[in-house]
Motif scaffolding. Structure first.
Motif, mmCIF file in Angstrom:
data_model
loop_
_atom_site.group_PDB
_atom_site.id
_atom_site.type_symbol
_atom_site.label_atom_id
_atom_site.label_comp_id
_atom_site.label_asym_id
_atom_site.label_seq_id
_atom_site.Cartn_x
_atom_site.Cartn_y
_atom_site.Cartn_z
ATOM 1 N N LYS A 155 0.868 -1.180 0.000
ATOM 2 C CA LYS A 155 0.000 0.000 0.000
ATOM 3 C C LYS A 155 0.911 1.239 0.000
ATOM 4 C CE LYS A 155 -1.746 -1.771 3.687
ATOM 5 N NZ LYS A 155 -2.487 -2.054 4.927
ATOM 6 N N ILE A 156 0.960 1.909 -1.155
ATOM 7 C CA ILE A 156 1.902 3.011 -1.342
ATOM 8 C C ILE A 156 1.147 4.295 -1.682
ATOM 9 C CG2 ILE A 156 3.905 3.837 -2.627
ATOM 10 C CD1 ILE A 156 4.503 1.377 -0.985
ATOM 11 N N THR A 157 1.637 5.407 -1.176
ATOM 12 C CA THR A 157 1.062 6.712 -1.510
ATOM 13 C C THR A 157 2.186 7.720 -1.725
ATOM 14 O OG1 THR A 157 -0.579 8.358 -0.860
ATOM 15 C CG2 THR A 157 0.865 7.545 0.872
ATOM 16 N N ALA A 158 1.814 8.964 -1.982
ATOM 17 C CA ALA A 158 2.775 10.061 -2.147
ATOM 18 C C ALA A 158 2.032 11.365 -1.915
ATOM 19 C CB ALA A 158 3.403 10.029 -3.535
ATOM 20 N N GLN A 159 2.764 12.456 -1.909
ATOM 21 C CA GLN A 159 2.137 13.741 -1.641
ATOM 22 C C GLN A 159 1.270 14.181 -2.801
ATOM 23 O OE1 GLN A 159 4.818 17.048 -0.986
ATOM 24 N NE2 GLN A 159 3.331 18.149 0.269
ATOM 25 N N GLN A 160 0.148 14.783 -2.452
ATOM 26 C CA GLN A 160 -0.792 15.301 -3.446
ATOM 27 C C GLN A 160 -0.137 16.389 -4.285
ATOM 28 O OE1 GLN A 160 -4.147 17.145 -1.583
ATOM 29 N NE2 GLN A 160 -5.444 17.056 -3.379
ATOM 30 N N SER A 161 -0.501 16.436 -5.553
ATOM 31 C CA SER A 161 -0.022 17.457 -6.492
ATOM 32 C C SER A 161 1.478 17.381 -6.744
ATOM 33 C CB SER A 161 -0.397 18.866 -6.000
ATOM 34 O OG SER A 161 -1.783 18.978 -5.795
ATOM 35 N N THR A 162 2.064 16.182 -6.639
ATOM 36 C CA THR A 162 3.473 15.995 -6.972
ATOM 37 C C THR A 162 3.597 14.864 -7.991
ATOM 38 O OG1 THR A 162 3.916 14.342 -5.246
ATOM 39 C CG2 THR A 162 4.142 16.669 -4.628
ATOM 40 N N PHE A 163 4.704 14.852 -8.727
ATOM 41 C CA PHE A 163 4.912 13.779 -9.693
ATOM 42 C C PHE A 163 5.197 12.457 -8.976
ATOM 43 C CE2 PHE A 163 9.344 14.333 -8.797
ATOM 44 C CZ PHE A 163 9.947 13.148 -9.173
ATOM 45 N N HIS A 164 5.563 12.534 -7.685
ATOM 46 C CA HIS A 164 5.810 11.317 -6.911
ATOM 47 C C HIS A 164 4.600 10.391 -6.953
ATOM 48 C CE1 HIS A 164 8.734 13.787 -4.144
ATOM 49 N NE2 HIS A 164 9.190 13.624 -5.372
ATOM 50 N N TYR A 165 3.427 10.980 -6.955
ATOM 51 C CA TYR A 165 2.204 10.161 -6.931
ATOM 52 C C TYR A 165 1.994 9.430 -8.253
ATOM 53 C CZ TYR A 165 -2.572 8.835 -5.701
ATOM 54 O OH TYR A 165 -3.719 8.110 -5.407
ATOM 55 N N THR A 166 2.435 10.034 -9.347
ATOM 56 C CA THR A 166 2.217 9.421 -10.662
ATOM 57 C C THR A 166 3.113 8.207 -10.897
ATOM 58 O OG1 THR A 166 3.813 10.889 -11.759
ATOM 59 C CG2 THR A 166 1.539 11.667 -11.589
#
Length: 533
Positions: A155-166
């Motif tokens: 289960k992985i996430t990243a910060q909103q509005s960053t390319f990390h999430y993509t």
């Protein structure tokens, strides 16, 4: 006597907290001699908040300073431009819109110049380049991962509005979780077991491991990690479209060698507060109590100033909102105008009041804050002081609710009292002033107290426009020290003290208005004798 002493004590406490309100920005527009830079001040080692001016930190307000790699770069840019550096602490989501609405001149916050962002703002040449990593728990089965394939099913996430999430989609069989608002939320979710890891940059991963042995940064060998474009892993300065200073800033950045940049980052990692706190407490007996003491020692003053601003906004806005509610409530009880034109304008104004009430009761205060603070700047070039904007937002929101509370208070007054006043020749204004409103104020006092308590808590949403209230300060501290449970336990306790104190004060006011609960009976003969004398 005891009640009076308790009232004085509680009032003293509230006034003391309000006295800690930090000075608001005098002007949210940029003077010619200032270079206003927006950053989270909560993304170590790029930027963080601290309570002293150590290591060349730059003041945010009278009680807090910003430090980190981004701050050092910003200082060099400001010096090259011949301007004074001013740090404007801003939530991540608000950085681009703060730039577009002229509240800041540049974003220096570890922001990557992605193609999507370039549609809205311009970027300078990069001033740092980093690799992507995944931060997981040290005791997780993913702690020994060496490739993206090892995170299958995680289960992985990243910060909103960053390319990390993509880039999460590159992990085979991943369970992609909802993007998080900030790193504080992700780290807390990770330790609670809600997620198995989050995507970040290597310096932040190093910081996480430095902060606690519960975190583990997973790096990947070439060809086994994320596939990225050069601009995705680069960090650049965001500026407004067509800003004439971009060329000059690029010239300044070109004068900072790669070796200097690496030294600045190494220095930032060494000087970040979480590293200093860990070294300072290494000899202390570990435990929750020691953590609480250390947090209060380092950030207590910051929390109290945030609490003071929270109380100031909540109490002032409730008073203004009550005034708005009373005006609307009285206006809506006016008899119909005699003339046709008067009835038309009366109906029109009533319609506008209805729109106002429905809009501000039917939309979240967070949305209202974004529209009023940033929208005015983008649409009309009106840049409000943050504290003034907070008072305006909470006041008009409270006014919408109070108008309905007042309306209910007026309807609670027996109709016979209106008729009796009319029978003895009192005007509508006299009836409201002398008979109705005194009863209304007493009737709505409990509901007004409830509004104060709600406003104390709801000021937390103003963090979206970077108002330095109690929640904003707590979030900044937690993002710096990585001790989320301990920090927010303290924040929650402060909120509880404020709400209980206000509730008790209003209860005392209610009892004072009501008078004694029992009266001594006087017989008729005694009254007659007193009258004759």
């Amino acid at each position: 006597m005891k009640k009076r002493a308790a009232l004085i004590t509680l009032l003293t406490l509230l006034l003391s907290l309000i006295g800690l309100v930090p000075q608001a920005y005098a002007d949210e527009t940029t003077p010619n001699d200032e270079f206003r830079v927006g950053m989270e001040a909560g993304y170590a080692p790029f930027n963080w908040t601290q309570t002293t001016d150590a290591h060349g930190a730059v003041p945010i307000d009278k009680s807090s300073w910003a430090g980190g790699y981004d701050v050092q770069i910003a200082k060099k840019v400001a010096e090259g431009l011949g301007k004074k550096l001013v740090i404007v602490k801003t939530e991540w989501d608000g950085l681009p819109v703060a730039l577009q609405s002229n509240n800041i001149d540049a974003v220096i916050a570890g922001m990557s110049p992605t193609a999507e962002r370039k549609k809205e703002i311009d970027f300078t040449d990069p001033y740092y380049e980093s690799d992507l990593v995944i931060v997981t728990r040290a005791n997780s089965k993913y702690a020994d991962a060496t490739s993206l394939a090892d995170f299958k099913g995680a289960k992985i996430t990243a910060q909103q509005s960053t390319f990390h999430y993509t880039v999460i989609d590159q992990i085979p069989g991943v369970e992609k979780r909802q993007a998080a608002k900030g790193f504080s939320q992700m780290r807390a979710s990770l330790l609670s077991g809600d997620i198995d890891g989050y995507v970040s940059e290597r310096p932040e991963g190093v910081t996480a491991e430095t902060a606690s042995n519960q975190y583990k940064m997973v790096e990947f060998a070439e060809g086994k990690g994320f596939k990225t474009n050069p601009e995705d892993v680069q960090v650049a300065i965001g500026m407004r479209k067509g800003d004439p200073n971009i060329a000059k800033v690029n010239e300044i950045l070109a004068g900072i060698s790669q070796d200097q940049r690496l030294k600045l980052m190494d220095q930032a990692i060494k000087e970040q507060p979480v590293a200093a706190d860990k070294e300072a407490t290494a000899q202390e007996k570990p435990g929750l109590l020691a953590d609480f003491k250390n947090i209060w020692k380092n950030y207590g003053g910051l929390f109290l100033r945030g609490a003071g601003l929270t109380l100031f906004i909540a109490l002032t806005s409730t008073v203004i909102g009550m005034g708005i509610g009373l005006l609307i409530g009285v206006y809506r009880t006016l008899p119909k105008a005699a003339s046709l034109a008067g009835r038309f304008f009366q109906k029109l104004f009533n319609g506008l009041l209805t729109v106002y009430i429905e809009v501000f009761r039917g939309t979240p205060m967070m949305v209202q804050a974004m529209v009023i603070f940033y929208g005015l700047g983008m649409a009309f070039g009106i840049n409000l002081d943050r504290t003034f904007a907070a008072l305006l937002i909470v006041s008009v929101n409270t006014g919408a609710y109070m108008s309905e509370i007042v309306r209910g208070g007026i309807y609670a007054v027996d109709q016979g009292q209106f008729e009796a006043a009319q029978a003895i020749g009192m005007t509508h204004g006299q009836t409201m002033k002398k008979i109705v409103l005194p009863q209304v104020l007493r009737n709505i006092l409990p509901a007004t107290g409830n509004e104060v308590v709600i406003n104390i808590k709801d000021t937390a949403v103003l963090s979206v426009i970077s108002v330095a209230d109690l929640f904003f300060q707590g979030n900044s501290a937690a993002g710096t020290n990585y001790q989320y449970f301990q920090t927010f336990a303290i924040i929650g306790l402060i909120y509880l003290v404020m709400t209980i104190t206000v509730s008790r004060l209003l209860r005392l006011v209610e009892n004072k208005i009501d008078g004694p609960s029992s009266y001594e009976k006087t017989d008729t003969a005694t009254i007659q004798n007193e009258l004759e004398e």
